[in-house]
Design an enzyme around this catalytic site. Structure first.
Site, PDB file in Angstrom:
ATOM      1  N   GLY A  51      33.463 -31.101   4.184  1.00 17.79           N
ATOM      2  CA  GLY A  51      33.602 -29.996   3.236  1.00 17.79           C
ATOM      3  C   GLY A  51      32.328 -29.489   2.599  1.00 17.79           C
ATOM      4  N   GLU A 105      29.073 -33.076  -3.033  1.00 19.37           N
ATOM      5  CA  GLU A 105      30.492 -32.971  -2.668  1.00 19.37           C
ATOM      6  C   GLU A 105      30.945 -31.524  -2.764  1.00 19.37           C
ATOM      7  OE1 GLU A 105      32.924 -34.134  -1.295  1.00 19.37           O
ATOM      8  OE2 GLU A 105      33.354 -36.228  -1.742  1.00 19.37           O
ATOM      9  N   ASP A 109      38.541 -34.187  -6.932  1.00 19.29           N
ATOM     10  CA  ASP A 109      39.938 -34.027  -7.339  1.00 19.29           C
ATOM     11  C   ASP A 109      40.308 -35.272  -8.157  1.00 19.29           C
ATOM     12  OD1 ASP A 109      42.903 -34.191  -6.973  1.00 19.29           O
ATOM     13  OD2 ASP A 109      42.636 -32.447  -5.718  1.00 19.29           O
ATOM     14  N   SER A 110      40.930 -36.272  -7.538  1.00 17.18           N
ATOM     15  CA  SER A 110      41.271 -37.492  -8.289  1.00 17.18           C
ATOM     16  C   SER A 110      40.027 -38.316  -8.625  1.00 17.18           C
ATOM     17  CB  SER A 110      42.236 -38.361  -7.472  1.00 17.18           C
ATOM     18  OG  SER A 110      41.562 -38.931  -6.380  1.00 17.18           O
ATOM     19  N   GLY A 111      38.981 -38.163  -7.817  1.00 15.55           N
ATOM     20  CA  GLY A 111      37.758 -38.928  -8.009  1.00 15.55           C
ATOM     21  C   GLY A 111      37.701 -40.207  -7.188  1.00 15.55           C
ATOM     22  N   LYS A 137      38.019 -30.532 -10.513  1.00 13.43           N
ATOM     23  CA  LYS A 137      39.333 -30.332 -11.136  1.00 13.43           C
ATOM     24  C   LYS A 137      39.482 -31.332 -12.282  1.00 13.43           C
ATOM     25  CE  LYS A 137      41.724 -29.024  -6.822  1.00 13.43           C
ATOM     26  NZ  LYS A 137      42.719 -29.475  -5.818  1.00 13.43           N
ATOM     27  N   ASP A 165      39.178 -26.880   3.485  1.00 14.56           N
ATOM     28  CA  ASP A 165      40.162 -26.559   4.518  1.00 14.56           C
ATOM     29  C   ASP A 165      41.596 -26.855   4.116  1.00 14.56           C
ATOM     30  OD1 ASP A 165      39.722 -29.478   4.637  1.00 14.56           O
ATOM     31  OD2 ASP A 165      41.071 -29.374   6.356  1.00 14.56           O
ATOM     32  N   ARG A 171      37.751 -23.118   6.475  1.00 23.38           N
ATOM     33  CA  ARG A 171      36.411 -23.499   5.995  1.00 23.38           C
ATOM     34  C   ARG A 171      35.433 -22.335   6.061  1.00 23.38           C
ATOM     35  NH1 ARG A 171      36.421 -29.134   5.508  1.00 23.38           N
ATOM     36  NH2 ARG A 171      37.596 -30.292   7.058  1.00 23.38           N
TER      37      ARG A 171
HETATM   38  P1  IMP Z   1      39.548 -37.050  -4.353  1.00 19.46           P
HETATM   39  O1  IMP Z   1      39.254 -38.367  -3.691  1.00 19.46           O
HETATM   40  O2  IMP Z   1      40.974 -36.964  -4.849  1.00 19.46           O
HETATM   41  O3  IMP Z   1      38.559 -36.676  -5.420  1.00 19.46           O
HETATM   42  O4  IMP Z   1      39.557 -35.975  -3.212  1.00 19.46           O
HETATM   43  C1  IMP Z   1      38.455 -35.408  -2.730  1.00 19.46           C
HETATM   44  C2  IMP Z   1      38.682 -34.830  -1.341  1.00 19.46           C
HETATM   45  O5  IMP Z   1      39.997 -34.283  -1.175  1.00 19.46           O
HETATM   46  C3  IMP Z   1      37.744 -33.679  -1.185  1.00 19.46           C
HETATM   47  O6  IMP Z   1      36.510 -34.108  -0.665  1.00 19.46           O
HETATM   48  C4  IMP Z   1      38.505 -32.757  -0.245  1.00 19.46           C
HETATM   49  O7  IMP Z   1      38.232 -33.121   1.079  1.00 19.46           O
HETATM   50  C5  IMP Z   1      39.947 -33.009  -0.569  1.00 19.46           C
HETATM   51  N1  IMP Z   1      40.482 -32.006  -1.511  1.00 19.46           N
HETATM   52  C6  IMP Z   1      40.770 -32.182  -2.825  1.00 19.46           C
HETATM   53  N2  IMP Z   1      41.250 -31.063  -3.388  1.00 19.46           N
HETATM   54  C7  IMP Z   1      41.258 -30.126  -2.410  1.00 19.46           C
HETATM   55  C8  IMP Z   1      41.646 -28.730  -2.375  1.00 19.46           C
HETATM   56  O8  IMP Z   1      42.080 -28.106  -3.351  1.00 19.46           O
HETATM   57  N3  IMP Z   1      41.506 -28.099  -1.159  1.00 19.46           N
HETATM   58  C9  IMP Z   1      41.016 -28.732  -0.065  1.00 19.46           C
HETATM   59  N4  IMP Z   1      40.644 -30.026  -0.055  1.00 19.46           N
HETATM   60  C10 IMP Z   1      40.766 -30.718  -1.208  1.00 19.46           C
HETATM   61 MG    MG Z   2      35.168 -33.728   0.802  1.00 22.91          MG
END
Ligand code: IMP
Ligand code: MG
Length: 181
Positions: A51, A105, A109-111, A137, A165, A171
């Site tokens: 990404g 990055e 999102d959740s981290g 987020k 994506d 993308r």
């Molecule tokens: P985390 O581990 O929850 O922080 O997720 C991070 C990964 O989830 C990112 O690197 C993205 O690949 C994917 N992701 C999270 N939110 C989105 C979104 O809104 N659209 C697309 N991919 C997302």
């Molecule tokens: Mg990513």
């Protein structure tokens, strides 16, 4: 180019959310902060594929100090039942020892992903680790690590474009679109 108001990817509809002009401004602001803060550091940027490739490319061209850049991937695999789904770092060949690592990055999102990454990069004994995410987020974030550089904070919606994506598609969209619920 004028932004299409709506795009369809597979079964989902998305509507325009952040134009490429706003994206450019946000990237320039992050670059300006880095140009002020990092010029005396021995920096290696580590972009997280897939990404972050567009953000990394746009940002890196705006940096005015000497630095290195490299890219990694995270592979999900099942850990023990207690740890659940851990993201394993692959592809870090460069020596990061005693360097200032800046992780690039696309979105946090959740981290969970960034937390797993930071833990693993610490094992390579860098001087310090900072995090730069183009999108963040805050309402979804469950982590405790500070996000040192954020391009744009967004609500907890699913988005595509500018490297992000939906099932591998979208993308290449120059603007960012959010899902129509
Ligand atoms: P985390 O581990 O929850 O922080 O997720 C991070 C990964 O989830 C990112 O690197 C993205 O690949 C994917 N992701 C999270 N939110 C989105 C979104 O809104 N659209 C697309 N991919 C997302
Ligand atoms: Mg990513």
């Amino acid at each position: 180019m004028a932004a299409n108001e709506k795009v369809k990817l597979l079964d989902k509809e998305f509507e325009i959310f952040i134009t490429s002009e706003k994206i450019d401004c946000a990237v320039a602001e992050v670059a300006q902060k880095m140009n002020e803060n990092l010029k005396n550091e021995d920096v290696i940027f580590i972009g997280v594929l897939n990404g972050s490739f567009l953000f990394a490319a746009d940002l890196y061209r705006k940096l005015e100090f000497d630095s290195q850049i490299s890219f990694v991937k995270v592979a999900s695999y099942m850990g023990t039942s207690s740890t659940g789904n851990v993201k394993r770092l692959i592809g870090l060949n460069e020596d990061v020892r005693n360097k200032t690592v800046i992780i690039l990055e696309d979105i946090i999102d959740s981290g969970k992903t960034i937390e797993d990454l930071v833990k693993q990069i610490k094992g390579y004994e860098p001087k310090s680790i900072q995090i730069a995410s183009f999108l963040f987020k805050p309402d979804a974030y469950l982590g405790t690590l500070p996000i040192d550089y954020v391009g744009i904070e967004i609500p907890n919606d699913f988005i595509v474009g500018y490297g992000l994506d939906y099932n591998g598609l979208g993308r290449n969209l120059p603007h960012i679109y959010k899902i129509v619920e």
